[in-house]
Design an enzyme around this catalytic site. Sequence first.
Site, PDB file in Angstrom:
ATOM      1  N   CYS A 238       0.026   3.801   2.705  1.00 32.44           N
ATOM      2  CA  CYS A 238       0.471   3.286   4.013  1.00 32.44           C
ATOM      3  C   CYS A 238       1.955   3.588   4.218  1.00 32.44           C
ATOM      4  O   CYS A 238       2.362   4.040   5.291  1.00 32.44           O
ATOM      5  CB  CYS A 238       0.254   1.775   4.100  1.00 32.44           C
TER       6      CYS A 238
ATOM      7  N   CYS B  51       0.830  -1.208   0.000  1.00 29.12           N
ATOM      8  CA  CYS B  51       0.000   0.000   0.000  1.00 29.12           C
ATOM      9  C   CYS B  51       0.867   1.262   0.000  1.00 29.12           C
ATOM     10  O   CYS B  51       1.540   1.554   0.989  1.00 29.12           O
ATOM     11  CB  CYS B  51      -0.908  -0.051   1.240  1.00 29.12           C
TER      12      CYS B  51
END
Length: 145
Positions: A73, A70
């Site tokens: 993230c 991600c």
Amino acid sequence: MSDNKLHIVCPHCHTTNRIAADQLGGEANCGNCHQPLVTGHPVVLDDTSFAKHIGRSQFPVVVDFWAPWCGPCRMMAPAFEQAANTLKTQAQLAKLDTEAHPQAAAPYNIRSIPTMAVFKEGKELGRISGALPAAEITRWIQSII
């Protein structure tokens, strides 16, 4: 009050400790491994330690549900680290890799990542999704706790 005792889970060995609330800003060490209970860094959790931290800690635990693939993230990770240091005497920040530990995240119906959730004594107090800068992470956490 300074005589209030609370349970806090060690970020190193994941043993539950009972300490005076006013010790959080000092040099409180784990009774088991003797490492500092307050580090100012996010704790990396797995299935077992996740359950211990959110279920046993009377100190707020803020979990960043994330995954290595991600991009947002990974972009938020330094801000989360910075917020962990800013809030070290107010909450324990932690990270749970939802790809490596999907069974821990599953009961919380995490639909998008990054998602942060605040827990205290096993109860979810609030959650927010999306990458945020450190100041917004800090502000959001303080508004929940």
